[in-house]
Scaffold this active site. Sequence first.
Site, PDB file in Angstrom:
ATOM      1  N   HIS A  57       1.242  -0.689  -0.139  1.00  0.00           N
ATOM      2  CA  HIS A  57       0.406   0.470   0.137  1.00  0.00           C
ATOM      3  C   HIS A  57       0.819   1.188  -0.335  1.00  0.00           C
ATOM      4  O   HIS A  57       0.661   2.261  -1.164  1.00  0.00           O
ATOM      5  CB  HIS A  57      -0.517   0.375   1.163  1.00  0.00           C
ATOM      6  N   GLU A  58       1.574   1.043   0.894  1.00  0.00           N
ATOM      7  CA  GLU A  58       2.476   2.785   0.996  1.00  0.00           C
ATOM      8  C   GLU A  58       3.448   2.801  -0.357  1.00  0.00           C
ATOM      9  O   GLU A  58       3.945   3.825  -0.968  1.00  0.00           O
ATOM     10  CB  GLU A  58       3.568   2.312   2.377  1.00  0.00           C
ATOM     11  N   HIS A  61       2.052   4.214  -3.801  1.00  0.00           N
ATOM     12  CA  HIS A  61       1.781   5.537  -2.872  1.00  0.00           C
ATOM     13  C   HIS A  61       3.209   6.479  -3.731  1.00  0.00           C
ATOM     14  O   HIS A  61       3.232   7.007  -3.867  1.00  0.00           O
ATOM     15  CB  HIS A  61       1.523   6.249  -1.330  1.00  0.00           C
TER      16      HIS A  61
END
Length: 265
Positions: A57-58, A61
């Site tokens: 998820h990170e 980003h």
Amino acid sequence: MTSATARSDRRISPVFLGIAAVTAVSGWAVWTDFAEQPGFATFLFVTAAWVVSLCLHEYAHARTALHSGDISIGAKGYLTLNPLKYTHALLSIVLPVLFVIMGGIGLPGGAVFIERGRIRGRWRHSLISAAGPLTNVLFAVVCTAPFWLDALDGVPVAFRYALGFLALLQVTAAILNSVPVPGLDGYGVIEPWLSHSVRRQVEPFAPFGLIAVFALLWVPEVNAAFFDAIDAILRSLGVSEFETYCGLDSYRFWQTPNPVCAMAG
């Protein structure tokens, strides 16, 4: 920056590889019923897979920010998938895992620090924020693939339950993080399109957005409506409430197992 330094900035971290290895080994133990305590194997598998999803998820980003113009991302270690490099390791990893253990809910983590001043274009800013929840959506699709592809023949019951519970975590994380509340990715998607005055008024509330959303979930009516929506989404993907419940029941190996789930297994 030399090419060697650039490569090291993007080399997958041994920490992440270790977490991925735990996921693989514990998943194998659940699948083969090798473990003497299958509940503990389920706990390790789901927890490690959940942390892997938080790292991805990170990473989503960070990778999107890199391609959007923030070339500082690599030097911060965000492209190595090392959770210890995140701005708030407590918020990014520890709290989400604790909320899974306590409440069986996928709490979105945070965060990677992105130098927004390097990025031009509102669409790019929105895409950077959307990349995280979209990763959870993709993870949920993968977890539920055996269900909606009707390919459960040969899949052990314990592993099916674990996948169902892991899918629930991904769906809840995707939905919660998409709420347009300051501090969450949903707000990050719409923020570039708001006026400067609105953004200034909302900015002080950003640190409390996640707390406010979680507090709302303690309201029985809101909690019931939220999980009804989650169950409806999972049913559309072929995962029943029974399977997610038994996945949670198996995950909490320290509690007395529900005999209904044990009989079904």
